[in-house]
Design an enzyme around this catalytic site. Structure first.
Site, PDB file in Angstrom:
ATOM      1  N   HIS A  47      36.114 -11.119 -35.838  1.00 36.98           N
ATOM      2  CA  HIS A  47      37.505 -10.775 -36.142  1.00 36.98           C
ATOM      3  C   HIS A  47      37.892 -11.463 -37.443  1.00 36.98           C
ATOM      4  CE1 HIS A  47      38.975  -9.631 -31.843  1.00 36.98           C
ATOM      5  NE2 HIS A  47      37.748  -9.198 -32.065  1.00 36.98           N
ATOM      6  N   GLU A  49      40.431 -13.227 -38.238  1.00 40.42           N
ATOM      7  CA  GLU A  49      40.917 -14.600 -38.058  1.00 40.42           C
ATOM      8  C   GLU A  49      39.763 -15.590 -37.899  1.00 40.42           C
ATOM      9  OE1 GLU A  49      43.787 -12.046 -35.467  1.00 40.42           O
ATOM     10  OE2 GLU A  49      41.756 -11.897 -36.253  1.00 40.42           O
ATOM     11  N   CYS A  77      44.534 -11.742 -31.044  1.00 41.98           N
ATOM     12  CA  CYS A  77      44.139 -11.500 -29.659  1.00 41.98           C
ATOM     13  C   CYS A  77      43.945 -12.845 -28.957  1.00 41.98           C
ATOM     14  CB  CYS A  77      42.855 -10.679 -29.635  1.00 41.98           C
ATOM     15  SG  CYS A  77      41.397 -11.614 -30.172  1.00 41.98           S
ATOM     16  N   CYS A  80      41.237 -15.071 -30.661  1.00 37.52           N
ATOM     17  CA  CYS A  80      41.656 -15.636 -31.949  1.00 37.52           C
ATOM     18  C   CYS A  80      42.770 -16.660 -31.775  1.00 37.52           C
ATOM     19  CB  CYS A  80      42.081 -14.517 -32.889  1.00 37.52           C
ATOM     20  SG  CYS A  80      40.679 -13.456 -33.358  1.00 37.52           S
TER      21      CYS A  80
END
Length: 149
Positions: A47, A49, A77, A80
């Site tokens: 991801h 992040e 999410c 993260c």
């Protein structure tokens, strides 16, 4: 947020969902940048992040990112948000809310859960319309008869 949106657009080159993130220190110095790379890297943890946090930690030589701000185009999410807490990030700024997976206020609120060892200031909705439009355009194209895989 402009840098995060630019990073999100970079995700499009590999067919990834356009989410971008940057980590900056208290003086606004860029420490890390990430673009979603799950498709490109065949990695469920890639991801934006997570990639930005990894780069920032390498830049600082420490996993502790106290004082840092993560700016991301889509609400983080649970994975993260958990990484943000673990990294001791001071603040998260996000664009579009994520009612299906958001863990910074929409579905869960991991960043300000007093039961955890660290709480993070959350600033939602920065350039939200622009971030949401990028995502909407991506998914509209994927659903089009000639646009998806």
């Amino acid at each position: 947020m402009a840098s995060a949106l630019e990073a999100a657009r970079a995700s499009l080159e590999s067919g990834d969902v356009p989410v971008g993130a940057v980590v900056v220190d208290e003086d606004g110095r860029l420490l890390g940048r990430g673009s979603n790379a799950r498709e490109r890297d065949a990695d469920p943890t890639a991801h934006a992040e997570i990639l930005a946090l990894r780069e920032a930690a390498r830049e600082l030589g420490s996993w502790r990112l106290a004082g840092a701000t993560l700016v991301v185009t889509l609400e983080p999410c649970p994975m993260c948000a958990g990484a943000l807490v673990a990294a001791r990030v001071r603040r998260v700024v996000f664009g579009a809310a994520d009612p299906k997976a958001g863990a910074c206020g929409s579905l869960y609120n991991l960043c300000v859960d007093p039961r955890l060892n660290h709480e993070i200031e959350v600033v939602p909705g920065v350039r939200a319309a622009e971030a949401a439009a990028l995502l909407e355009d991506f998914f509209r194209a994927r659903r089009a008869p000639t646009g998806g895989r």
